[in-house]
Each structure stands twice: as structure tokens, then as C-alpha cells.
Design a protein around this motif. Structure first.
Motif, short mmCIF file in Angstrom:
data_model
loop_
_atom_site.label_atom_id
_atom_site.label_comp_id
_atom_site.label_asym_id
_atom_site.label_seq_id
_atom_site.Cartn_x
_atom_site.Cartn_y
_atom_site.Cartn_z
N ALA A 173 0.84 -1.20 0.00
CA ALA A 173 0.00 0.00 0.00
C ALA A 173 0.88 1.25 0.00
O ALA A 173 2.01 1.24 0.49
N GLY A 174 0.33 2.30 -0.59
CA GLY A 174 0.93 3.63 -0.48
C GLY A 174 -0.09 4.51 0.21
O GLY A 174 -1.24 4.62 -0.21
N VAL A 175 0.31 5.12 1.32
CA VAL A 175 -0.64 5.83 2.19
C VAL A 175 -0.09 7.22 2.51
O VAL A 175 1.10 7.37 2.78
N VAL A 176 -0.97 8.22 2.45
CA VAL A 176 -0.59 9.58 2.84
C VAL A 176 -1.43 9.97 4.06
O VAL A 176 -2.66 9.86 4.04
N LEU A 177 -0.76 10.39 5.12
CA LEU A 177 -1.42 10.86 6.33
C LEU A 177 -1.18 12.36 6.46
O LEU A 177 -0.12 12.86 6.07
N GLN A 178 -2.15 13.06 7.05
CA GLN A 178 -2.01 14.49 7.31
C GLN A 178 -2.41 14.79 8.74
O GLN A 178 -3.28 14.11 9.32
N PRO A 179 -1.78 15.81 9.35
CA PRO A 179 -2.12 16.16 10.74
C PRO A 179 -3.58 16.58 10.89
O PRO A 179 -4.16 17.17 9.98
N THR A 180 -4.16 16.23 12.03
CA THR A 180 -5.53 16.61 12.34
C THR A 180 -5.53 17.76 13.34
O THR A 180 -4.51 18.05 13.97
N GLY A 232 -4.42 17.00 16.91
CA GLY A 232 -3.02 16.67 17.19
C GLY A 232 -2.62 15.28 16.77
O GLY A 232 -1.51 14.84 17.08
N GLY A 233 -3.50 14.56 16.09
CA GLY A 233 -3.16 13.24 15.59
C GLY A 233 -2.83 13.28 14.11
O GLY A 233 -2.45 14.32 13.57
N MET A 234 -2.98 12.16 13.45
CA MET A 234 -2.78 12.08 12.01
C MET A 234 -3.85 11.17 11.42
O MET A 234 -4.22 10.15 12.02
N GLU A 235 -4.32 11.53 10.23
CA GLU A 235 -5.38 10.78 9.57
C GLU A 235 -4.95 10.38 8.17
O GLU A 235 -4.30 11.16 7.47
N ILE A 236 -5.29 9.15 7.77
CA ILE A 236 -5.02 8.69 6.41
C ILE A 236 -6.02 9.35 5.47
O ILE A 236 -7.23 9.12 5.58
N VAL A 237 -5.54 10.17 4.56
CA VAL A 237 -6.42 10.91 3.65
C VAL A 237 -6.36 10.37 2.23
O VAL A 237 -7.23 10.68 1.41
N ALA A 238 -5.36 9.57 1.91
CA ALA A 238 -5.26 8.98 0.57
C ALA A 238 -4.55 7.64 0.70
O ALA A 238 -3.58 7.51 1.45
N THR A 289 -7.15 6.86 11.79
CA THR A 289 -6.40 7.92 12.48
C THR A 289 -5.41 7.33 13.47
O THR A 289 -5.60 6.24 14.02
N ILE A 290 -4.32 8.07 13.65
CA ILE A 290 -3.36 7.78 14.73
C ILE A 290 -3.66 8.78 15.83
O ILE A 290 -3.57 10.00 15.63
N ALA A 291 -4.04 8.27 16.98
CA ALA A 291 -4.49 9.14 18.07
C ALA A 291 -3.33 9.96 18.63
O ALA A 291 -2.17 9.52 18.61
N PRO A 292 -3.62 11.16 19.13
CA PRO A 292 -2.58 11.97 19.78
C PRO A 292 -1.94 11.21 20.94
O PRO A 292 -2.61 10.46 21.65
N GLY A 293 -0.66 11.36 21.09
CA GLY A 293 0.06 10.68 22.16
C GLY A 293 0.67 9.36 21.76
O GLY A 293 1.42 8.77 22.54
N SER A 294 0.37 8.87 20.55
CA SER A 294 0.96 7.62 20.09
C SER A 294 2.47 7.79 19.97
O SER A 294 2.95 8.83 19.50
N PRO A 295 3.25 6.78 20.41
CA PRO A 295 4.72 6.93 20.36
C PRO A 295 5.25 7.25 18.97
O PRO A 295 6.18 8.05 18.83
N VAL A 296 4.66 6.63 17.93
CA VAL A 296 5.18 6.88 16.59
C VAL A 296 4.81 8.27 16.12
O VAL A 296 5.48 8.84 15.26
N LEU A 297 3.75 8.85 16.70
CA LEU A 297 3.28 10.16 16.26
C LEU A 297 4.28 11.26 16.62
O LEU A 297 4.42 12.24 15.88
N VAL A 298 4.97 11.10 17.73
CA VAL A 298 5.95 12.11 18.14
C VAL A 298 7.04 12.24 17.08
O VAL A 298 7.44 13.35 16.71
#
Length: 516
Positions: free
Chosen positions: A212-219, A222-228, A242-251
């Protein structure tokens, strides 16, 4: 004058002709076969080392039958025993009785008995690329002459592996550079924001050989959401994750740092519900000029082959160039919109200052004339003319108001997404497929069937690319088709002129059909 040499090529001649992985495998097998025969050994093996993880990734053997391989099962990985010694201490080893040597450990059950042994490392510019060893000399023990022969063949094998890796890296780098240039060119041709993100996702997926090829953008939270998302099947359950705020990978992601994961399904940093299907993954920041646009993620299937260092480097460079292209495309789009706004504003001013004023003046003149005319028929005629002018003035003013509003984004539908898919395929095919529509595809085809149609289109375009040799691809979407029972259907036909699955020529036609 000596006669030209005939017969099969020597291992050294094979080395000089190395071009791809198939040629490398044939050369290494030829080398171990030649070493076994020339030294009079019963068994021989050539192991290739994984340059990043250590251990043997491939083992080419000579003298073992299929029944022997089945009894052995898993072959030695080279991490221990005498084979590991050759990798840790790159010096030749020659033993009369391997079983009596305390370093001989890790021999798999069912392995043929081995006593006499000679082994040498495959070394190139101080880098250990593997080892070459023989066992069970048919007559006596291995001699120093056998050892010297093995060293010559090992040096040829090392050169072959080194050249093949350099060639593969160069080809891979060329593909990424060509792909990045094609993406930049596509982004600067005027696509909208969502199509631009899909172009990046689709191209990166193909170049990285990812699932897969995935593009995420900040919400805003404070998290990130897959938009494409681009996959070989329906990515519907991926988009919106979505990747919830506070996720270790999100930092790391919000900090603009790349994240490389060995196994998404087990890595504790991954928290999304879709991670269970993925294995090795790269998550690369899309940033330019200190501005974080989003993240490009390239996961492979669970259990897929890991990404190498060169994969990570090339993908990171691609992400940087794609981010710059996205910023430039966005700036270009803004300039084009500004030019449209300015032109519309000028037209609106001209309509207001010239047309409306003249129409209003003409209306006033007719109204004044109407008051002076006593003839009833002329009075009615002038009244209708005044009403028409008043209505025209209102329509012009409505047009002026519409011109002063921002233009809406272009319509989306089956037609637009099919054109987007074929446009993305042009990056890999080297040309843009021709597309033909029949019927009102945007109104006749339901959203569910449209998703299935797009999945079938992706598969057909990917298959045409894999087969190779295509110089033209024709795509036809017919929303007026009829199924066998006479009900309305939508039919997709993809035809290319490349090689067929059976290796022949003449092209391939793929047909897909479903009720509307």
C-alpha cells in the motif's frame, strides 16, 4: 595462431556478464558446481550473506539430491559453527575430520556425513559477502592446491555478487529518480490537492514494491489521519484511519523524523486497527522548507521481505522531492486561482460599470417615453421592453455576484477517478493510456460498483506493467452494457499490446462486468 576456444563459458566469463538476479544465481551455481568437480569433492556449497542482518540468506549447493535436501530441511544459516567462523574470521579453513573439531556445531539433523572440509570466505574490499566450502574429498584429504583453487573461485564469486549488487542498486536508483521526475511533472500539470496526494501514494507504492501507499495528514486534535491510500484492492477501510494523539510513533512523525518498522503487526508503536495486515513499513515525512505537509507510509504485507538500507534511502529522497513538488504545485495552483479571481473580478467590474449602467439608462429612457405615449398598444409594448430590461439587469447582477465568489473544485465521480487511475499508471507505463466512456457513468454506476470497477482497473493496469513490452493501453468503460440476462451492467475492457502471460505477443484483453 591459436584456435578460438569453444565450449561452455568459464566462471570468470560468467562473472563478466552479470546483469540481473537470474544471471547472478546461475553464475554462483556454476561456480560451486565447478569447484566441487575440480577438487574431486562429494559436496559443495556457496552461501551469500545478508549485508545488513548477517547470516546466510541463500545457499547454493552441489552434490545433494532432492531426497538429501528434504531430509536436511532447514539449511545452516551461517551464524555458528565452522561456517560462522569463516564469516567472523575471514581466513581459509582446512580440516581432515570435521566431526573431531570442537567448532563444528549447528549441523542440521539429516545432513549427509561430512569429514574432510575446506572452506574460504567470499571477500571483496574487506567486506565479507559469503563463503564457499567443500566436504568429503573422494580420494584422501583436501590439499593446499584445492584450497588455492577454492580461493580463486571465491574471489570470482565475490566479484559477481558485488557487481550484481551495484548493478541492482543503480537500476533501482534510476527507477526512483525517473519515478520522482514523473510525479513532479504530473503534479505540476494542474491536478487538485486530493489527486496530487493520490499520485504520490500510487507512484511510491509501485516504486517501493509495497502493498500500500498511504498519505497521512495532521488533524486539528493533534493526531494524524489517512487521507489517501493506494492498494491493489479496495482501500476503503484504510482511508479515514487515524493515529491518536500521544501515540509513540506520532511524536517522531510530527517532528518530521522517518520511522522504519520491521513488523507493523507486532511493533508496540503502531496502534491503528489496520496494522495487523502489514509487516515491514516505512513512514516518511513529507516536508519542505520546515513545513510538514504529511507523512508517506509504505507498508508491505505481513511476512514480506524487509526494506534494505538502499530502499530506505531512495524512498526518503523520493518523499523529500514529492513534498517539494506538492508545495510547488500548491503554489502554482494558488497563482492560477489568483489569476482566475483577478480576471473574474475585472469582468465583474466591466459588467457593473458598463453593461449594467447602460441597461439601466436604456430602461429609464423607455420608461420616460412610455409616459408620453398615449397609444395603448405602444404602451404595452414599451412596458414589456422595460420588464425585459429589468429582468436582464437582475440576471447580470446575479452573474456579477457569482463571478466574485471562489470557484468550486471540479466534479468527482467514476469518470474523474478512472482518469486519475490511468494518469497515475502513466508514471510506470511511460505513456498515458487512452480512455473511452459510453453512457452517463457518473449517474448510472453506483458507488459500490464504482469501487469494484476501480479495483479491477488497478489490477489490469498493474498486470500490463508487470508483463512489460506494452506501448499502448486502451481503457473502455461502458455504462450502457447489458448482462446475459438482459439487465443493465457496466463493463470495463482493458487492452494492451504487450507480452502475454504465456510469453507470446499480440497483446492481452481483460474484461470485467458487474450489474450497475
Amino acid at each position: 595462431m591459436s584456435a578460438p576456444r569453444s565450449g561452455p563459458p568459464t566462471p570468470l566469463e560468467d562473472v563478466l556478464g552479470i546483469g540481473d538476479d537470474l544471471e547472478l544465481r546461475a553464475t554462483l551455481q556454476h561456480i560451486v558446481d565447478s569447484a566441487t568437480e575440480l577438487a574431486g569433492a562429494r559436496y559443495g556449497a556457496l552461501g551469500v550473506v545478508d549485508p545488513e542482518r548477517g547470516g546466510l540468506t541463500e545457499l547454493f549447493t552441489a552434490g545433494m539430491s532432492d531426497a538429501d535436501r528434504q531430509r536436511v530441511g532447514r539449511l545452516p544459516d551461517g551464524r555458528g559453527g565452522v561456517l560462522g567462523l569463516l564469516l567472523r574470521d575471514p581466513r581459509p579453513v582446512r580440516l581432515d575430520d570435521l566431526t573431531a573439531d570442537p567448532r563444528s556445531v549447528g549441523v542440521p539433523p539429516g545432513h549427509p556425513p561430512m569429514r574432510s572440509f575446506v572452506g574460504v570466505p567470499l571477500q571483496l574490499d574487506r567486506e565479507i559477502l559469503g563463503n564457499l566450502y567443500l566436504t568429503e574429498k573422494r580420494a584422501g584429504s583436501f590439499t593446499e592446491q584445492d584450497q588455492n583453487l577454492l580461493r580463486v573461485l571465491a574471489s570470482q564469486a565475490a566479484i559477481a555478487i558485488g557487481n550484481a549488487r551495484l548493478y541492482g542498486t543503480a537500476r533501482q536508483r534510476e527507477r526512483w529518480i525517473t519515478g520522482a521526475a514523473a510525479v513532479t511533472n504530473a503534479l505540476l500539470t494542474g491536478v487538485n490537492a486530493m489527486d496530487a496526494l493520490m499520485t504520490v501514494a500510487e507512484s511510491a507504492r509501485a516504486l517501493a514494491d509495497a502493498f500500500a501507499g498511504v498519505v497521512l495528514q495532521p488533524t486539528e486534535e493533534g493526531g494524524m489521519e489517512i487521507v489517501a491510500a493506494s492498494t491493489s484492492d479496495d482501500p476503503g477501510d484504510i482511508v479515514g484511519t487515524t493515529i491518536a494523539p500521544g501515540s509513540p510513533v506520532l511524536v517522531q512523525l510530527l517532528g518530521g523524523e522517518p520511522v522504519f518498522i520491521e513488523d507493523s503487526s507486532t511493533d508496540p508503536r503502531m496502534t491503528t486497527h489496520v496494522r495487523a495486515r502489514f509487516g515491514p513499513s516505512m513512514m516518511l515525512p513529507l516536508q519542505s522548507g520546515g513545513k510538514l505537509i504529511g507523512t508517506l507510509a509504505l507498508p508491505r504485507r505481513r511476512g514480506g521481505r524487509p526494506y534494505r538500507a538502499v530502499d530506505r534511502l531512495l524512498a526518503t529522497q523520493f518523499a523529500s522531492q514529492a513534498a517539494l513538488a506538492l508545495v510547488l504545485a500548491d503554489s502554482q495552483h494558488d497563482r492560477e486561482r489568483l489569476a482566475v479571481y483577478e480576471d473574474r473580478d475585472r469582468i465583474a467590474r466591466d459588467l457593473h460599470d458598463l453593461v449594467v449602467q447602460r441597461l439601466f439608462a436604456t430602461e429609464m429612457m423607455l420608461e420616460s417615453t412610455r409616459r408620453r405615449v398615449a397609444e395603448p398598444s405602444l404602451d404595452g409594448l414599451l412596458g414589456r421592453a422595460v420588464d425585459e430590461l429589468d429582468s436582464t439587469i437582475q440576471e447580470v447582477r446575479t452573474t456579477i455576484f457569482a463571478l466574485q465568489q471562489p470557484p468550486a473544485d471540479g466534479p468527482t465521480g467514476v469518470r474523474g477517478t478512472v482518469l486519475r487511475e490511468t494518469g497515475g499508471a502513466a508514471v510506470l507505463l511511460g505513456f498515458r493510456p487512452s480512455v473511452r466512456f459510453s453512457g452517463a457513468v457518473d449517474t448510472l454506476v453506483s458507488p459500490r460498483v464504482a469501487r469494484e470497477l476501480l479495483a479491477a482497473l488497478r489490477d489490469a493496469l498493474a498486470a500490463a506493467h508487470r508483463r512489460g513490452g506494452a506501448t499502448a493501453v486502451e481503457v473502455e468503460v461502458d455504462a450502457t452494457a447489458r448482462s446475459a440476462d438482459g439487465t443493465g451492467a457496466v463493463r470495463l475492457v482493458v487492452t494492451d499490446d504487450g507480452r502475454r502471460e504465456d510469453g507470446g505477443t499480440g497483446g492481452t484483453t481483460v474484461t470485467w462486468e458487474a450489474p450497475r
